[in-house]
Design an enzyme around this catalytic site. Sequence first.
Site, PDB file in Angstrom:
ATOM      1  N   CYS A 158       0.834  -1.199   0.000  1.00 30.12           N
ATOM      2  CA  CYS A 158       0.000   0.000   0.000  1.00 30.12           C
ATOM      3  C   CYS A 158       0.879   1.264   0.000  1.00 30.12           C
ATOM      4  CB  CYS A 158      -0.965  -0.033   1.183  1.00 30.12           C
ATOM      5  SG  CYS A 158      -2.383   1.071   0.970  1.00 30.12           S
ATOM      6  N   HIS A 188      -3.886  -5.671   1.069  1.00 34.08           N
ATOM      7  CA  HIS A 188      -3.663  -6.017   2.473  1.00 34.08           C
ATOM      8  C   HIS A 188      -4.250  -7.388   2.767  1.00 34.08           C
ATOM      9  CE1 HIS A 188      -2.269  -2.050   3.766  1.00 34.08           C
ATOM     10  NE2 HIS A 188      -3.276  -1.505   3.129  1.00 34.08           N
TER      11      HIS A 188
END
Length: 490
Positions: free
Chosen positions: A326, A423
Amino acid sequence: MIQGAGSNVGKSMLVAGLCRAFTRRGLKILPFKPQNMSNNAAVTSDGGEIGRAQALQALACGVAPHTDMNPILLKPETDTGAQVVVQGKRLTTVRARDYAKLKPGLMAPVLESFHRLATQADLVLIEGAGSPAEVNLRANDIANMGFAEAAGVSVILAGDIDRGGVIAQIVGTAEVISPKDRALIKGFLINKFRGDPRLFTDGYDLIAQRTGWPGFGVIPWFDGAHRLPAEDALDIAGRPSTGPFKIACPVLSRIANFDDLDPLKAEPGTTLTMVRPGEPIPGDTDLVILPGSKSTRGDLDFIRKQGWDIDILAHHRRGGRVLGLCGGYQMLGKTVIDPDGLEGTPGTTPGLCLLDVVTHMHPRKNLTTVSATHTATGKSFEGYEIHIGATEGPDTARPFAHIDTRPEGATSPDGRVAGSYLHGLFSNDAFRAAWLNGFGIAAATTSYGSQVETTLDDLAQHLETHADLDGLLKIAGSQARAASSRSHSA
């Protein structure tokens, strides 16, 4: 409602354990936290985001996480400002001094979410935030006594004996809060006791005598706590780990979704080091993981202030590998461009230039759960996206994964650097095993998800043994009958 006599007294874990304990008794339980401050967030079944602790508590209840379980989420972006998420969606970004002006308007959605949950459950277990003894914050409070008063819920006050001064924590709270707030507290719990709880009998009795509140138990230290997703990035650092494959993760100033690392920490073949500010990245590291961040450009500056950029580039020159997740993925590129100042002052920040990509920030936030396939191993996994910004460049031609047919992430030409917005990938046992096998490391045969479930059961049994759960249920029942009586009278 479980409130704490201070921060980090174990409220989240107590609520998770109570959720599982009462669920095992056959009750329909739902968790709730009016206001949470955390960059460790989870994507919910209704397409929003809540604090990761409430997602764990939902798991303990055997239900999917929902935005009503944490209607106000504050995500710090700087030392003085935070993003305000209301019922799962970003509302605004405010400075700390301006948040007080915003709070009066937030009680309505908090109560709306709470009452929605209350209609679906036998019992709602509520987690407070910080301490109700911060009486300077009592006006317009939505996190502790302000909420308890508005919702008409009873409070149990938990103290942390491990850090010392627990008598002063609880008796002092009783002294400084108002008589009206004090009347909402129906008892206390002592948490994190090491040794023989009988040694605290005199102290326990003194608290009851000085406050007039009954005690509901002395909870010994729960040794299995490290097997549950960490509430704080440095909680991961304290867990034993001695495997041959060495992973280093810098603790960024705005580190986010660091529970991505929990399954790796649990692997016997790995050693995960959380590198604190002021410490160098160890020279014998095999893999550096750059985690998520709530402020990519701010944490790029933070990395440079710590000298970690030099360490990471040296690690790469020595043949080491780097994975960015991310915000960490965005940092690995050439530049991060934020023309609208979504994460601070408008501008452009140079990245670490380990991937040939560029990130442009835009206001739309990606919040979605996904099924993806890892390019290198061919293994499928479940994950989620929670980010702003889009990343493009030549290295995206070698994607980290595919979501259906859509390429996701990027990989360097030599394969030693990779980045992904996804994630939760390491919670998938088959993927994690295949990924570790690529480094010559055999994965554990135990399922990570099963380990978490077993630990929640162990925590529930721990509380059944050491806390008066029947007494807590009696208080909840009395409260429910009183609320029903008030409703009928109205």
